[in-house]
Design a protein around this motif. Sequence first.
Motif, PDB file in Angstrom:
ATOM      1  N   VAL A   1       0.874  -1.173   0.000  1.00 19.12           N
ATOM      2  CA  VAL A   1       0.000   0.000   0.000  1.00 19.12           C
ATOM      3  C   VAL A   1       0.913   1.226   0.000  1.00 19.12           C
ATOM      4  O   VAL A   1       2.134   1.112   0.109  1.00 19.12           O
ATOM      5  CB  VAL A   1      -0.943  -0.004   1.218  1.00 19.12           C
ATOM      6  N   GLU A   2       0.324   2.392  -0.137  1.00 16.34           N
ATOM      7  CA  GLU A   2       1.123   3.607  -0.307  1.00 16.34           C
ATOM      8  C   GLU A   2       2.150   3.815   0.812  1.00 16.34           C
ATOM      9  O   GLU A   2       3.267   4.222   0.581  1.00 16.34           O
ATOM     10  CB  GLU A   2       0.205   4.831  -0.388  1.00 16.34           C
ATOM     11  N   ASP A   3       1.746   3.490   2.056  1.00 15.50           N
ATOM     12  CA  ASP A   3       2.613   3.783   3.188  1.00 15.50           C
ATOM     13  C   ASP A   3       3.137   2.529   3.887  1.00 15.50           C
ATOM     14  O   ASP A   3       3.460   2.556   5.068  1.00 15.50           O
ATOM     15  CB  ASP A   3       1.874   4.658   4.207  1.00 15.50           C
ATOM     16  N   GLY A   4       3.226   1.411   3.152  1.00 21.99           N
ATOM     17  CA  GLY A   4       3.772   0.219   3.780  1.00 21.99           C
ATOM     18  C   GLY A   4       3.270  -1.072   3.158  1.00 21.99           C
ATOM     19  O   GLY A   4       3.136  -1.184   1.935  1.00 21.99           O
ATOM     20  N   TRP A   5       2.977  -2.017   4.035  1.00 23.14           N
ATOM     21  CA  TRP A   5       2.570  -3.359   3.599  1.00 23.14           C
ATOM     22  C   TRP A   5       1.397  -3.867   4.441  1.00 23.14           C
ATOM     23  O   TRP A   5       1.340  -3.599   5.636  1.00 23.14           O
ATOM     24  CB  TRP A   5       3.720  -4.358   3.763  1.00 23.14           C
TER      25      TRP A   5
END
Length: 788
Positions: free
Chosen positions: A678-682
């Motif tokens: 996802v945009e800011d991680g997993w």
Amino acid sequence: MPKRRLIVIGGGMVAARFVDELCLKAADRFSILIICGEPWAPYNRIQLSRFISEGENPTQLLLYSKEWYAERGVTLHIGDPATQVDLDRRVVYTEMGAEFHYDDLIFATGSYPLCLDVPGVELDGVFAFRTYSDCSEIRSYARGVRNAAVIGGGLLGIEAARGLMDLGLEVVVVHLMDRLMERQLDNRAAILLREELEKQGLQFLMPKQTVAFSGDGHVEQIIFSDGDHLDVNLVVQSIGIRPNVDLARAAGLQVRRGILVDDGLHTSVPNVYAIGECAEHHGIVYGLVSPLYEQARVLAERLAGNAVQYSGSLIYTKLKVSGVELFSAGRVDEPGLGSLVVEDEARHVYQRLVFGASGEIQGAILYGDAEASSRIISAMASGEVISTSPLQWLAVGTKSAGISDDNEIVCTCNGVSRKDISQAVISRGLNTLKEVRQATRASSTCGGCKARIEGLIAELRGKKEPICSCTELSRDEVVACLRERGYLTVLEAMRGLGWKTEEGCPKCRPALNYYLNMLFPKGHRDEPASRLVNEREHANIQKDGTFSVVPRIYGGVTTPSELRRIADVAEKYQVKMVKITGGQRIDLLGVKKENLGKIWSELGMPSGFAYAKAIRTVKTCVGSEFCRFGVQDSTTLGIRMEKRFERLNTPGKVKMAVSGCARNCAECSIKDVGVVAVEDGWEIFVGGNGGLKLRGADFLCKVTTDDEALDWIGAFLQFYREEAEYGERTAHFVQRLGIERIRHYLSDPTVRKELNSRLEEALSVLEDPWAERLKGRTGYSDNYVTEG
């Protein structure tokens, strides 16, 4: 007195349940005949979407065997539908000319599938979705096509779409409304459902009105009212049902939408009754199985002489799609009612309770966590007024809170409570799910409560099943004794634990070898004699007696040098086939046993463990390095995961994948461990299975860095290693324990640190098996366990 002649017109689930109920209560008073228009005895229609993907034989779907009917004196008249009823003479006529006289008549004629009245609906490849024959034709037709559309975004449409997708087709759901399951869901729940199904690979066109199908003899396009079209090879219509009342109307019974019945389920003519989807009670026609089963029970009670009434049913449903946990009941989107909404975006959980003026629950939606569904059903049925905080009440309804209310409904399809199951298990000495199903009918319809019932049986009996017939000890007892007594070999353990046989069997010896290895990684030396043949030879045996060799290629990324070596050994040893596998690896098939060591020596590459109960390869997409949609570097994380956990022995094989975006090209949602960018991680998912019994993975957690992902995955894998039964895949392990319990346990950083420490200890003593074997350090012999 002579038995009354009772005829049931209709061979569906409600007809079979009614006959079952009547035989239990008054079998000696009736001579029963069931007239089935289809060429099979009554079968489980709820499982038809699964049949599309798995292709079960109709005999596997039967609710009761032919012997069951014969033992109860019930006559089945199959494949010959009723065509006329003479209410004055009390005679039923069939298509083939049979005449049957009755004293009591039950209409259980069910419903027809609604089909679009548009040009082209008669084309080949356009199907209804209602019967076994429909699904058999759909499955057969699907073999020659690549894409399909399902018209209708309701409950059955979504289930049909998932069944088609499981066949490998690209599937688009076309829906007239602007949200899925609009009768059961509010807007937020519908959005979450759509997002999850899109992650699984389904596509949606909505709102879209179909006005025609086009094609040259077979369907090629769907034409929409806005001028758009969709190229498609197969179409399944699932837009609703229409009560089958033609026979009743022609006979002279009072009919509106359905056959009119009162609280005794009488029609407008004495001794004639109606139940199921063809019946209309107080203006309502029910289309879900639990109300219909309730009608069957009430009518059987009345015919047995008991003064009971049918006062209507609570409407609730669960979506039966792998990877989606969704429950809906009652009035969920009606203005003027108060509601409580709880949403946890990190866990993908949305819950809504709808209340009446007095505080009673009028409706509910549970998405992502439906553990409270049984308690909600009980509360709605009893009219319970929520006097405490609704938020607190909802929390108490979850499994994680340890609720053990005896009135809790465990099997919602059949209305079987925890108390019903407990009484059956204790009073009758039941030990298995099959015995409980036969005694209570729990899990006999959709099967969604199977794991819950198995856990309840184990809890009530106070003892789990032994690991095999060589011992009376369960898995937990074996592990506890091994840990306490410190045995370091399989034979020592069997003797010390009082095994019934000296050598054990192919089931317990590999299990003991695994448990010893898991408990004492530095003290126990792996015993090849207690390994199954594939693990013994470190290769997959094929049906012709040859083997396959799969070198490890981290993240699917290789070099010209590695490819050259693979090509050289394939030519030198006359490998029959070189195949790129679904896991982005190269498989050398048809290798003679005597050449295995030579090939591995010349390859100089580590084993991909394609043969073992161990960590397999990690499938990846190209991720942000190349893909225009990628938001994270999936290839790098996949390689790190593979190198971090390679060679680790586990209770069952473990497949992992990393996707660089929500499009999920690496199929993370059906892996034992799946990581989605996802945009800011997993986002990390666990417990998926893409095999014979497809299961979508459950959401475990969201992290921001690669290191955090490895920390959580390592902790989960070690927890699975320590708590699962040997041979148990993560799919059943997660289902058995519950994702809530696993998530709660692993959320403690100290727990994760301890689990990863034990994992590191296990990994520290492992070497590549072929490197060990080529060094001559393992003492292998040909005396190994063979699979039974």
